[in-house]
Design an enzyme around this catalytic site. Structure first.
Site, PDB file in Angstrom:
ATOM      1  N   GLU A 187      29.240 -10.087-101.099  1.00  0.00           N
ATOM      2  CA  GLU A 187      29.787 -11.463-100.911  1.00  0.00           C
ATOM      3  C   GLU A 187      31.098 -11.415 -99.822  1.00  0.00           C
ATOM      4  OE1 GLU A 187      27.522 -11.878-104.594  1.00  0.00           O
ATOM      5  OE2 GLU A 187      28.604 -10.345-103.620  1.00  0.00           O
TER       6      GLU A 187
ATOM      7  N   GLU B 154      23.798  -9.949-109.856  1.00  0.00           N
ATOM      8  CA  GLU B 154      24.676 -10.538-110.894  1.00  0.00           C
ATOM      9  C   GLU B 154      23.637 -11.072-111.907  1.00  0.00           C
ATOM     10  OE1 GLU B 154      28.757 -12.381-109.118  1.00  0.00           O
ATOM     11  OE2 GLU B 154      26.952 -13.307-108.205  1.00  0.00           O
TER      12      GLU B 154
END
Length: 248
Positions: free
Chosen positions: A132, A112
């Site tokens: 995640e 990210e």
């Protein structure tokens, strides 16, 4: 904050760029709260004196994720504070171009962070992924809205829902990275890219980035930005040099 006060980063500031190295190699450069705070401090410096930002990692990995030990202890209020997201959003909003030089793993929060940069170059062994959901959480620090803009919804769902890890070849083919180079050469390639960027007009770069990042169609914004540039001395000087060269 002086450079020697950074605990999780190494930083070198030059006239036209700032180089930041994520420096927790024993933890594969996992992004913890201390690193987030120090990245905010770097952003404050660049906001005060706009320069190109290059981000890379110390050791074989860019960043193998967020610090899981810290994440395990975070609760609802921490999630609502958007701890990692806010610093990545701040990096994305920096006035001049940002470049991620990715070696090895850029996973979870590391991916990210790379997505938040304007441009990415990668070593051939680089890997991008968002595992995640396997840890019972959301990729909530920008992947859900930045990755679709970079590679499209289908590939984003393959990565986030299907657990796909993009190797450097796949990342290049889908446009996530601008260039793939030999392992160990990503930072050199990023610096060469920064050299090319630095040769352009800082004001034109700044307004071009603002126009490109606008959320809606913006022809009037383009016209206003162009009007500002048409009145700049930099534009007149650059075009004069171009015309002088073409007459020789």
């Amino acid at each position: 904050m002086s450079d020697d006060e950074f605990e999780t980063l190494r930083m070198r500031a030059d006239a036209d760029r700032v180089l930041v190295e994520l420096a927790r190699p024993a933890q594969r450069n996992a992004i913890n709260a201390a690193m987030v705070a120090e990245l905010h401090a770097v952003c404050a410096r660049i906001e005060a004196q706009p320069r190109i930002l290059i981000v890379t990692g110390v050791g074989p990995d860019f960043a193998a994720g967020a610090d899981i030990a810290e994440l395990r202890e975070r609760g609802r209020d921490d999630a609502l504070a958007g701890i990692n997201r806010t610093v990545f959003d701040r990096i994305a909003a920096l006035p001049l171009p940002t470049i991620a030089a990715v070696e090895g793993n850029a996973l979870g929060g590391g991916a990210e962070l790379a997505y938040a940069c304007d441009l990415r170059v990668a070593g051939v062994s680089a890997r991008f992924g968002n595992p995640e959901p396997g840890l019972g959480i959301l990729a909530a620090a920008g992947a859900s809205y930045r990755l679709p803009a970079l590679v499209g919804t289908s590939i984003t769902k393959q990565v986030i829902l299907g657990g796909r890890v993009l190797d450097s070849a796949a990342a290049l083919s889908c446009g996530l990275v601008a260039e793939v180079v030999a392992d160990g050469a990503a930072l050199t390639a990023a610096c060469a890219l920064a050299d090319r960027i630095a040769g352009q007009s800082p004001l034109a770069l700044r307004l071009s980035k603002a126009v490109l990042d606008a959320d809606v169609p913006h022809p009037l914004l383009d016209d206003i930005a162009q009007a500002v540039l048409f009145e700049s001395s930099d534009k007149a000087e650059r075009m004069t040099r171009f015309l002088d060269r073409s007459r020789k």
